[in-house]
Write an enzyme that holds these catalytic residues in place. Structure first.
Site, PDB file in Angstrom:
ATOM      1  N   LYS A 282       0.621  -1.102  -0.010  1.00 18.10           N
ATOM      2  CA  LYS A 282      -0.257  -0.032   0.082  1.00 18.10           C
ATOM      3  C   LYS A 282       0.275   1.345  -0.205  1.00 18.10           C
ATOM      4  CE  LYS A 282      -1.627   1.883   4.085  1.00 18.10           C
ATOM      5  NZ  LYS A 282      -0.353   2.948   5.153  1.00 18.10           N
ATOM      6  N   ASN A 283       2.224   1.220   0.913  1.00 21.62           N
ATOM      7  CA  ASN A 283       2.637   2.321   1.276  1.00 21.62           C
ATOM      8  C   ASN A 283       3.622   2.615  -0.309  1.00 21.62           C
ATOM      9  OD1 ASN A 283       1.648   2.530   3.459  1.00 21.62           O
ATOM     10  ND2 ASN A 283       3.297   2.195   4.420  1.00 21.62           N
TER      11      ASN A 283
ATOM     12  N   ARG B 232      -3.689  10.357   5.347  1.00 22.74           N
ATOM     13  CA  ARG B 232      -2.597  11.423   5.188  1.00 22.74           C
ATOM     14  C   ARG B 232      -2.283  11.371   3.947  1.00 22.74           C
ATOM     15  NH1 ARG B 232       0.164  13.814   8.457  1.00 22.74           N
ATOM     16  NH2 ARG B 232       2.128  13.495   7.372  1.00 22.74           N
TER      17      ARG B 232
ATOM     18  N   CYS C 268      -4.851  11.840  13.229  1.00 24.27           N
ATOM     19  CA  CYS C 268      -4.464  10.483  13.904  1.00 24.27           C
ATOM     20  C   CYS C 268      -4.324  10.148  14.940  1.00 24.27           C
ATOM     21  CB  CYS C 268      -3.071  10.214  12.010  1.00 24.27           C
ATOM     22  SG  CYS C 268      -2.007   8.720  12.329  1.00 24.27           S
TER      23      CYS C 268
ATOM     24  N   ARG D 183       1.718  14.212  13.022  1.00 23.12           N
ATOM     25  CA  ARG D 183       1.835  13.411  12.333  1.00 23.12           C
ATOM     26  C   ARG D 183       2.244  15.307  11.312  1.00 23.12           C
ATOM     27  NH1 ARG D 183      -0.246   8.390  10.146  1.00 23.12           N
ATOM     28  NH2 ARG D 183       1.400   8.522   8.834  1.00 23.12           N
TER      29      ARG D 183
ATOM     30  N   LYS E 129      14.531  16.388   8.852  1.00 27.14           N
ATOM     31  CA  LYS E 129      14.013  15.650   9.874  1.00 27.14           C
ATOM     32  C   LYS E 129      14.241  14.253   8.583  1.00 27.14           C
ATOM     33  CE  LYS E 129      11.023  13.667  13.216  1.00 27.14           C
ATOM     34  NZ  LYS E 129       9.927  13.453  13.732  1.00 27.14           N
TER      35      LYS E 129
ATOM     36  N   SER F 258      11.590  11.922   6.204  1.00 26.68           N
ATOM     37  CA  SER F 258      10.312  11.759   6.433  1.00 26.68           C
ATOM     38  C   SER F 258       9.608  11.037   4.903  1.00 26.68           C
ATOM     39  CB  SER F 258       9.392  13.174   6.455  1.00 26.68           C
ATOM     40  OG  SER F 258       8.198  13.010   5.738  1.00 26.68           O
ATOM     41  N   VAL F 259       9.395  10.146   5.120  1.00 26.53           N
ATOM     42  CA  VAL F 259       9.009   8.987   4.350  1.00 26.53           C
ATOM     43  C   VAL F 259       7.448  10.539   2.960  1.00 26.53           C
ATOM     44  CG1 VAL F 259       7.670   6.853   3.276  1.00 26.53           C
ATOM     45  CG2 VAL F 259       9.027   6.631   5.013  1.00 26.53           C
TER      46      VAL F 259
ATOM     47  N   ASP G  87       5.917   0.658  11.634  1.00 24.97           N
ATOM     48  CA  ASP G  87       4.542   0.106  11.372  1.00 24.97           C
ATOM     49  C   ASP G  87       4.374  -1.649  11.639  1.00 24.97           C
ATOM     50  OD1 ASP G  87       3.621   2.247  10.392  1.00 24.97           O
ATOM     51  OD2 ASP G  87       3.728   1.534   8.456  1.00 24.97           O
TER      52      ASP G  87
ATOM     53  N   ARG H 142      -8.385  -0.329   5.853  1.00 28.72           N
ATOM     54  CA  ARG H 142      -7.833   0.896   5.207  1.00 28.72           C
ATOM     55  C   ARG H 142      -6.095  -0.258   4.619  1.00 28.72           C
ATOM     56  NH1 ARG H 142      -5.527   5.108   8.398  1.00 28.72           N
ATOM     57  NH2 ARG H 142      -4.571   4.996   6.747  1.00 28.72           N
TER      58      ARG H 142
HETATM   59  C1  UD1 Z   1       5.088   6.735   6.552  1.00 32.78           C
HETATM   60  C2  UD1 Z   1       3.920   5.806   5.960  1.00 32.78           C
HETATM   61  C3  UD1 Z   1       3.394   4.972   7.510  1.00 32.78           C
HETATM   62  C4  UD1 Z   1       4.949   4.613   7.857  1.00 32.78           C
HETATM   63  C5  UD1 Z   1       5.442   6.086   7.953  1.00 32.78           C
HETATM   64  C6  UD1 Z   1       7.221   5.862   9.468  1.00 32.78           C
HETATM   65  C7  UD1 Z   1       2.851   5.811   4.086  1.00 32.78           C
HETATM   66  C8  UD1 Z   1       1.574   6.073   3.710  1.00 32.78           C
HETATM   67  N1  UD1 Z   1       2.649   5.839   5.005  1.00 32.78           N
HETATM   68  O1  UD1 Z   1       4.153   7.668   7.074  1.00 32.78           O
HETATM   69  O2  UD1 Z   1       3.147   3.714   7.247  1.00 32.78           O
HETATM   70  O3  UD1 Z   1       4.207   4.946   9.781  1.00 32.78           O
HETATM   71  O4  UD1 Z   1       5.718   6.717   6.891  1.00 32.78           O
HETATM   72  O5  UD1 Z   1       7.792   4.628   8.278  1.00 32.78           O
HETATM   73  O6  UD1 Z   1       3.480   5.766   3.420  1.00 32.78           O
HETATM   74  N2  UD1 Z   1       6.991  14.517   9.847  1.00 32.78           N
HETATM   75  C9  UD1 Z   1       7.307  15.966  10.956  1.00 32.78           C
HETATM   76  N3  UD1 Z   1       6.360  17.071   9.731  1.00 32.78           N
HETATM   77  C10 UD1 Z   1       6.246  16.060   8.236  1.00 32.78           C
HETATM   78  C11 UD1 Z   1       6.356  14.994   8.195  1.00 32.78           C
HETATM   79  C12 UD1 Z   1       7.212  13.739   9.193  1.00 32.78           C
HETATM   80  O7  UD1 Z   1       7.350  16.099  11.758  1.00 32.78           O
HETATM   81  O8  UD1 Z   1       6.494  17.170   7.245  1.00 32.78           O
HETATM   82  C13 UD1 Z   1       7.588  13.184  10.993  1.00 32.78           C
HETATM   83  C14 UD1 Z   1       5.842  13.031  11.941  1.00 32.78           C
HETATM   84  O9  UD1 Z   1       5.213  13.498  12.747  1.00 32.78           O
HETATM   85  C15 UD1 Z   1       6.932  11.325  12.437  1.00 32.78           C
HETATM   86  C16 UD1 Z   1       7.976  11.240  11.488  1.00 32.78           C
HETATM   87  O10 UD1 Z   1       8.198  12.265  10.463  1.00 32.78           O
HETATM   88  O11 UD1 Z   1       7.118  11.847  13.316  1.00 32.78           O
HETATM   89  C17 UD1 Z   1       7.693  10.824  10.168  1.00 32.78           C
HETATM   90  O12 UD1 Z   1       7.506  10.394   9.740  1.00 32.78           O
HETATM   91  P1  UD1 Z   1       7.130  10.490   8.182  1.00 32.78           P
HETATM   92  O13 UD1 Z   1       8.074   9.309   7.484  1.00 32.78           O
HETATM   93  O14 UD1 Z   1       6.268  11.084   7.689  1.00 32.78           O
HETATM   94  O15 UD1 Z   1       5.285   9.340   7.630  1.00 32.78           O
HETATM   95  P2  UD1 Z   1       4.742   9.318   7.036  1.00 32.78           P
HETATM   96  O16 UD1 Z   1       5.124   9.576   5.480  1.00 32.78           O
HETATM   97  O17 UD1 Z   1       3.244   9.830   7.311  1.00 32.78           O
END
Ligand code: UD1
Length: 419
Positions: free
Chosen positions: A22-23, A94, A118, A123, A163, A165-166, A307, A399
């Site tokens: 899914k991701n 999201r 969430c 997030r 940081k 962030s995926v 996850d 989901r």
């Molecule tokens: C993706 C995955 C989710 C997984 C997560 C971490 C998808 C659709 N979802 O979520 O299943 O749990 O990666 O592996 O791929 N953050 C900020 N600011 C931002 C973005 C993120 O502070 O603009 C923080 C988040 O709150 C969190 C951390 O960075 O604490 C990591 O989040 P992120 O890697 O962005 O997760 P997602 O992409 O939302």
């Protein structure tokens, strides 16, 4: 509301086929906004979030043919797309915010709802927005919407993510493919799903190169090519089935996977004493007499994935000793613990660390799922609990897991969806 009824104590054995990720599917689908050429995406998991992303793309005007039987999507953007992504499609998912980068890069404007709240943490999307601003976008937040414009288009530049962030890495990679000139991204996430997105983008004609583990060089292009791509397998689903089998002393062949991209998970399971036979496209998990306790810290890839934290916690309740989990990625991802405690689990929480006492008998109970992975954890607990477990609010589970109850049933679980 639908729920799952599970009668615990059955072995999870036999063979299970893992679905596409899914991701990986979600960012790939969002990235098709870039191109007007036909794209074909295969190995699509039949889960709710994918359906929501398809709805979102359809609402903005993409022509989509979804062949569920073949798990294949064909997308063809014949006309100009709308640049408005409404709240009702982003409130449950999201990843909807991933349409922001491509819409802004392609049309110079986008109005995208801020994603819904969430349960697992605040997030925010600040990292996505700051990077787009660095590329020349003007961004305002108004009435719950991100209103972005870049009248002269996005401009390539050097961005160091503060940081890992995926989602931000994915959004900016996609945007940079249509930006003017070169973009250098530093401190990127390089989860297999991010790599899969990059592979897809290369196939449609984008110029992207990994330079070192966490950096990417991207050169904006103007033209794209038609392409076909098969989505990578879901390593979290694979990990969930490893736990299901180990918990119930089963022997399970887990097919359609590449163990090499889930080494952190497999190494942790082996450290717990599980026997895992690794082959090119499958693994076989067999039970070990004693499950050993272990200490885990969740981290971005290649670390242990957040996850899979809730699922491995259930296995820890059966370990020979005390285990710990330190959750480093999200600030509030222990929502499953109160529910596990209601089943008899002995778990203490201190800050972002959970201490899980092993050798505990779990008793069947009525449980409420709070988020996607927590739901999977409760289903796993039900598989090994005494008597009957009911898991409510399984829309969270739907989901991200494709027909999990059918797959578990085929492997011997006594599990039923109640409508
Ligand atoms: C993706 C995955 C989710 C997984 C997560 C971490 C998808 C659709 N979802 O979520 O299943 O749990 O990666 O592996 O791929 N953050 C900020 N600011 C931002 C973005 C993120 O502070 O603009 C923080 C988040 O709150 C969190 C951390 O960075 O604490 C990591 O989040 P992120 O890697 O962005 O997760 P997602 O992409 O939302």
């Amino acid at each position: 509301m639908e729920k799952l009824k599970i009668t615990g104590g059955k072995k999870i054995s036999g063979t299970v086929e893992v679905s596409g990720s899914k991701n990986s599917t979600l960012p790939i689908l969002a990235s098709t906004i870039l191109t007007n050429k036909k794209t074909v995406i295969k190995n699509i998991p039949l889960v709710r979030d994918v359906k929501t992303m398809i709805d979102l793309l359809s609402v903005i005007g993409s022509s989509i043919k979804f062949n569920k039987k073949e798990k294949k999507i064909e997308i063809f953007n014949k006309k100009k797309l709308k640049t408005f992504a409404p709240y009702y499609l982003l409130k449950t998912m999201r990843a909807g915010v991933l349409v922001l980068g491509p819409l802004l890069a392609k049309y110079g404007v986008a109005k995208v709802s801020l994603p819904g709240g969430c349960a697992i943490g605040t997030r925010p999307v600040d990292i996505h927005l700051k990077a787009l601003e660095k590329m020349g976008a003007k961004i305002k937040i108004k009435n719950g919407y991100i209103i972005a414009s870049a009248k002269k288009g996005l401009i390539g530049c050097k961005i160091k993510f503060p940081k890992i962030s995926v989602g931000a890495t994915e959004n900016i990679i996609i945007a940079a493919c249509l930006a003017k000139g070169k973009t250098k991204l530093i401190n990127c996430a390089y989860e297999p799903e991010v790599k899969d997105l990059v592979e897809f983008l290369k196939k449609i004609g984008c110029k992207i190169k990994w330079v070192g583990l966490r950096s990417l060089d991207i050169e904006g292009v103007k033209k794209f090519k038609a392409a076909s791509h098969e989505v990578v397998f879901d390593r979290i689903e694979a990990g969930t089935f490893i736990v299901a089998s180990a918990l119930t002393n089963g022997k399970l062949k887990i097919k359609n996977i590449n163990h090499k991209i889930m080494s952190a998970e497999i190494n942790s399971f082996k450290e717990m004493g599980l026997k895992i036979l690794k082959k090119r496209k499958y693994i076989v998990v067999s039970h070990s007499k004693k499950i050993k306790s272990i200490n885990i810290s969740t981290k971005p890839y290649p670390g242990f994935p957040t996850d899979l934290q809730a699922q491995i916690m259930v296995l820890m309740t059966k370990a020979n000793g005390v285990s710990t989990i330190k959750e480093n990625v999200f600030e509030n991802r222990f929502m499953h613990i109160p529910e596990l405690r209601r089943m008899g689990a002995e778990i203490e929480i201190k800050g972002n660390t959970a201490k899980i006492f092993g050798n505990v008998k779990l008793n069947g109970a009525e449980l409420t799922a709070t988020d996607l992975r927590a739901s999977a954890c409760l289903v796993l607990a039900g598989l090994v609990a005494t008597k009957k477990t009911i898991v409510h609010r399984i829309y969270h589970l739907d989901r991200g897991y494709e027909e999990i109850e059918k797959k578990l049933f085929k492997c011997g679980a006594k599990i039923k969806r109640l409508r």
